[in-house]
Design a protein around this motif. Structure first.
Motif, PDB file in Angstrom:
ATOM      1  N   ILE A  45       0.810  -1.213   0.000  1.00  0.00           N
ATOM      2  CA  ILE A  45       0.000   0.000   0.000  1.00  0.00           C
ATOM      3  C   ILE A  45       0.845   1.267   0.000  1.00  0.00           C
ATOM      4  CG2 ILE A  45      -1.848   1.240   1.169  1.00  0.00           C
ATOM      5  CD1 ILE A  45      -2.636  -1.451  -0.079  1.00  0.00           C
ATOM      6  N   GLY A  46       1.691   1.443   1.022  1.00  0.00           N
ATOM      7  CA  GLY A  46       2.506   2.648   1.087  1.00  0.00           C
ATOM      8  C   GLY A  46       3.288   2.716   2.372  1.00  0.00           C
ATOM      9  N   PHE A  47       4.404   3.454   2.329  1.00  0.00           N
ATOM     10  CA  PHE A  47       5.231   3.579   3.523  1.00  0.00           C
ATOM     11  C   PHE A  47       4.529   4.387   4.615  1.00  0.00           C
ATOM     12  CE2 PHE A  47       8.609   3.064   0.187  1.00  0.00           C
ATOM     13  CZ  PHE A  47       9.003   1.795   0.588  1.00  0.00           C
ATOM     14  N   ASP A  48       3.535   5.183   4.233  1.00  0.00           N
ATOM     15  CA  ASP A  48       2.812   5.974   5.222  1.00  0.00           C
ATOM     16  C   ASP A  48       1.591   5.244   5.765  1.00  0.00           C
ATOM     17  OD1 ASP A  48       1.573   6.049   2.789  1.00  0.00           O
ATOM     18  OD2 ASP A  48       1.041   8.175   2.849  1.00  0.00           O
ATOM     19  N   VAL A  49       1.460   3.954   5.437  1.00  0.00           N
ATOM     20  CA  VAL A  49       0.369   3.122   5.967  1.00  0.00           C
ATOM     21  C   VAL A  49       1.000   2.028   6.820  1.00  0.00           C
ATOM     22  CG1 VAL A  49      -1.552   1.590   5.407  1.00  0.00           C
ATOM     23  CG2 VAL A  49      -1.095   3.577   3.970  1.00  0.00           C
ATOM     24  N   THR A  50       0.836   2.131   8.120  1.00  0.00           N
ATOM     25  CA  THR A  50       1.478   1.177   9.025  1.00  0.00           C
ATOM     26  C   THR A  50       0.732  -0.146   9.108  1.00  0.00           C
ATOM     27  OG1 THR A  50       0.295   2.141  10.907  1.00  0.00           O
ATOM     28  CG2 THR A  50       2.498   3.008  10.412  1.00  0.00           C
ATOM     29  N   TYR A 118      -5.679   4.512   7.668  1.00  0.00           N
ATOM     30  CA  TYR A 118      -5.061   4.373   6.340  1.00  0.00           C
ATOM     31  C   TYR A 118      -5.759   5.257   5.303  1.00  0.00           C
ATOM     32  CZ  TYR A 118      -9.032   1.390   5.090  1.00  0.00           C
ATOM     33  OH  TYR A 118     -10.287   0.912   4.841  1.00  0.00           O
ATOM     34  N   MET A 119      -7.046   5.561   5.514  1.00  0.00           N
ATOM     35  CA  MET A 119      -7.803   6.337   4.535  1.00  0.00           C
ATOM     36  C   MET A 119      -7.315   7.779   4.421  1.00  0.00           C
ATOM     37  SD  MET A 119     -11.739   4.962   4.916  1.00  0.00           S
ATOM     38  CE  MET A 119     -11.848   5.249   6.687  1.00  0.00           C
ATOM     39  N   TYR A 124      -2.853   5.662   0.072  1.00  0.00           N
ATOM     40  CA  TYR A 124      -4.170   5.069  -0.135  1.00  0.00           C
ATOM     41  C   TYR A 124      -5.001   5.911  -1.095  1.00  0.00           C
ATOM     42  CZ  TYR A 124      -8.889   3.414   0.691  1.00  0.00           C
ATOM     43  OH  TYR A 124     -10.158   2.934   0.514  1.00  0.00           O
ATOM     44  N   LYS A 125      -4.932   7.225  -0.958  1.00  0.00           N
ATOM     45  CA  LYS A 125      -5.683   8.103  -1.854  1.00  0.00           C
ATOM     46  C   LYS A 125      -5.234   7.931  -3.301  1.00  0.00           C
ATOM     47  CE  LYS A 125      -6.524  11.608   1.711  1.00  0.00           C
ATOM     48  NZ  LYS A 125      -6.231  12.990   2.162  1.00  0.00           N
TER      49      LYS A 125
END
Length: 202
Positions: A45-50, A118-119, A124-125
């Motif tokens: 998903i992304g590094f900013d989503v833990t 996460y939203m 995610y966006k």
């Protein structure tokens, strides 16, 4: 530890035909899947989503194609002018996946207990916008590859000439995929390749 279900079955058949022809077919049938309720964190998903938990229960194991079939037809033909031989082979591999997520270009639904924070992440966006999750695809569609080769050897065995064409139809399919939030690499099979060999024994 994750529960896995794997039920491989092999079937083979070889047949000797007139005029030095040999035919063969070898099949591998495999139903290899993760057990129900196998919960993992979707690291794509992304590094900013833990945390983005998904259920991969029932998904195929990576690279575990349900059906793989190899076919071959060859001929060995001794004559007064030398020995002629050729081989035509093919391999059919059914649809399979390169990751545990069985990615089809869509976000997997998170489990109910996933933190909804996460939203608010940019990753995610980006994935949620139209066609934004295309990089999550790791599906390899069914393909069939053909290879051919042939040759001739002098009656005294001192001279041999051979030629081959691999990947006759010049099809392309991914052999390895690296999909992370900052990297989306696809490695493909070699293109059509033709060559020849000449051997002389003194």
């Amino acid at each position: 530890h994750r529960d896995l279900h794997s039920f491989p079955t092999r079937r083979s058949s070889d047949l000797s035909l007139p005029l030095g022809l040999e035919a063969g077919i070898h099949a591998l049938l495999m139903d290899a899947r993760f057990g129900d309720n196998t919960i993992v964190n979707d690291s794509r998903i992304g590094f900013d989503v833990t945390s983005y938990k998904v259920d991969i229960g029932g998904n195929q194991l990576p690279r575990a194609a349900p059906i793989t079939i190899n076919y071959s037809l060859s001929q060995f033909l001794p004559t007064s002018a030398g020995i002629f031989h050729w081989l035509a082979s093919a391999q059919t591999v059914s649809t399979h996946y390169m990751s545990v997520y069985n990615g089809d270009g869509k976000l997997l639904p998170p489990t109910p207990d996933t933190n909804p924070s996460y939203m608010n992440s940019q990753s995610y966006k980006d994935l949620a916008r139209p066609n934004g999750s295309a990089r999550l695809t790791d599906e390899i569609p069914t393909y069939t590859r053909f290879d051919i080769g042939g040759g001739w050897k002098h009656p005294d065995g001192r001279l041999a000439i051979e030629g081959f064409v691999n990947n006759v139809a010049n099809i392309a399919y991914a052999t390895s995929i690296i999909s992370t939030p900052g990297l989306n690499l696809r490695f493909y099979n070699p293109p059509r390749t033709a060559g020849g060999r000449v051997r002389v024994d003194w």
